[in-house]
Write an enzyme that holds these catalytic residues in place. Structure first.
Site, PDB file in Angstrom:
ATOM      1  CD  GLU A  23      -1.635  -2.441   1.398  1.00 32.68           C
ATOM      2  OE1 GLU A  23      -2.402  -3.383   1.095  1.00 32.68           O
ATOM      3  OE2 GLU A  23      -0.514  -2.626   1.929  1.00 32.68           O
ATOM      4  CG  HIS A  27     -11.265  -7.932   5.083  1.00 35.68           C
ATOM      5  ND1 HIS A  27     -11.427  -9.057   4.300  1.00 35.68           N
ATOM      6  CD2 HIS A  27      -9.943  -7.677   5.092  1.00 35.68           C
ATOM      7  CE1 HIS A  27     -10.247  -9.472   3.872  1.00 35.68           C
ATOM      8  NE2 HIS A  27      -9.334  -8.637   4.339  1.00 35.68           N
TER       9      HIS A  27
END
Length: 294
Positions: free
Chosen positions: A19, A98
Site C-alpha cells: 500500500e 476487513h
C-alpha cells in the site's frame, strides 16, 4: 471489466501488493501532471500508506505551491472500501481486518479531501469530481453496497460537486445528518417514525466529510431546532463529534434538544454478531423519539 483491454496495459496494470508503494507511486505520477487513481481495496490496509498521504500528498501544495498546470498533488485519488460487510465463507480475518471505518483519521489532515458516497450514481459523479480536483482525495466506498445496491447510473460523464451536502428528504421537525450506507437505514427509520409520531424529518447526506458543508447543516438545524448524527464508525472522536460541536457553536440558541449521535460502539468489530456494533433502524428510531420528546 476489461479496463486493460480498452485502455491498454500502460494505463491499467497490477502493482505489487504494498500500500505504501501503490500510494507513493500515485503521488509521483500526480506530481508529473497525471491523474492517478490508486486502489487500496480495503480501507483496513490503508495504514501502511498513511505516512505517504499525510506527510507527502496532503502537504504538497503547502510545501511547494503548484506546477504550471495549477496542480500540486491534484487528481490523486485513493480508493478504499470500508466498514461492515456480512459474513462470507472466509475465516474470521474477514471481520477482524476487513470491517474497519477509519474515515475520521483522514478528516484531521488539512490538504486532503475525504469523500464517502451512499450509492452507485453518487459514486460516479463524486469520483469524476475527485479526479478533476486539484486536491488529493481519499475516496471511501461502503463495501456492503457492492452486494446490496442496484441503481440506474447515467452512461454520460457528470460530476457532483465536492464539499456539498444533499438534502435527500426535506422536513421541519428534526434534522438527521449521515453519510454512506446508514442513509438507507435512516430512511427506513424515518418512514416508521413519521408514521408513528406524525412528524416531518429532514435527511441530509454529507457526501464529502472533509471539508464538509457546514452552511447546509446549520441552515437546516436552525429551522428544525433538533439534530441527530448517524454513522457506522465508532462514536469516540468520530465525524459526528465534529458535526455536533459545530451545531452547538452555530445553532445554540435555536436548539430545542441536545444533539444526538447514533454511531458504532467504541470497540473492535466482533468476530460474530457484527450487526450489534452498527446503528440499526431501532437505535435510530429510538433517537428520533427521544429527540422529539425532549
Amino acid at each position: 471489466m476489461n479496463l486493460a483491454s480498452e485502455f491498454g496495459d500502460d494505463r491499467v496494470f497490477n502493482t505489487p501488493l504494498t500500500e505504501q508503494g501503490i500510494v507513493g507511486f500515485a503521488i509521483g505520477a500526480a506530481f508529473e501532471g497525471m491523474r492517478p487513481v490508486a486502489e487500496v481495496q480495503f480501507a483496513d490496509y490503508v495504514y501502511p500508506a498513511f505516512d505517504q498521504l499525510v506527510n507527502e500528498a496532503a502537504k504538497a501544495r503547502f510545501r511547494a505551491g503548484v506546477n504550471a498546470k495549477g496542480q500540486s498533488c491534484g487528481g490523486l485519488v485513493v480508493l478504499c472500501k470500508y466498514f461492515y460487510v456480512p459474513p462470507t465463507s472466509e475465516h474470521t480475518n474477514s471481520r477482524r481486518y476487513h470491517s474497519q471505518s477509519p474515515e475520521s483519521l483522514f478528516t484531521h489532515i488539512p490538504g486532503l479531501r475525504v469523500v464517502m458516497p451512499r450509492g452507485p450514481a453518487q459514486a460516479k459523479g463524486l469520483l469524476l469530481a475527485a479526479i478533476a480536483s486539484n486536491d488529493p482525495v481519499v475516496f471511501m466506498e461502503p463495501k456492503i453496497l457492492y452486494r446490496a445496491a442496484v441503481e440506474y447510473v447515467p452512461a454520460e460523464s457528470y460530476e457532483i460537486p465536492l464539499s456539498k451536502a444533499e438534502i435527500v428528504k426535506p422536513g421541519k421537525d428534526v434534522t438527521i445528518i449521515s453519510y454512506g450506507t446508514p442513509l438507507y437505514t435512516c430512511s427506513n427509520a424515518i418512514e416508521k417514525a413519521e408514521a408513528d409520531f406524525g412528524c416531518q424529518i429532514e435527511l441530509i447526506d454529507l457526501r464529502t466529510i472533509y471539508p464538509w458543508d457546514r452552511p447546509t447543516i446549520i441552515e437546516s438545524v436552525k429551522r428544525t431546532g433538533k439534530a441527530i448524527v448517524v454513522h457506522e464508525s465508532m462514536t469516540n472522536s468520530g465525524v459526528g463529534a465534529e458535526v455536533a460541536a459545530t451545531i452547538q457553536e452555530q445553532c445554540f440558541l435555536n436548539l430545542e434538544a441536545p444533539v444526538a449521535r447514533v454511531c458504532g460502539w467504541s470497540t473492535h468489530m466482533g468476530l460474530i454478531y457484527e450487526r450489534f456494533n452498527i446503528p440499526d433502524v431501532t437505535r435510530i428510531y429510538d433517537a428520533i423519539k427521544t429527540t422529539l420528546d425532549y
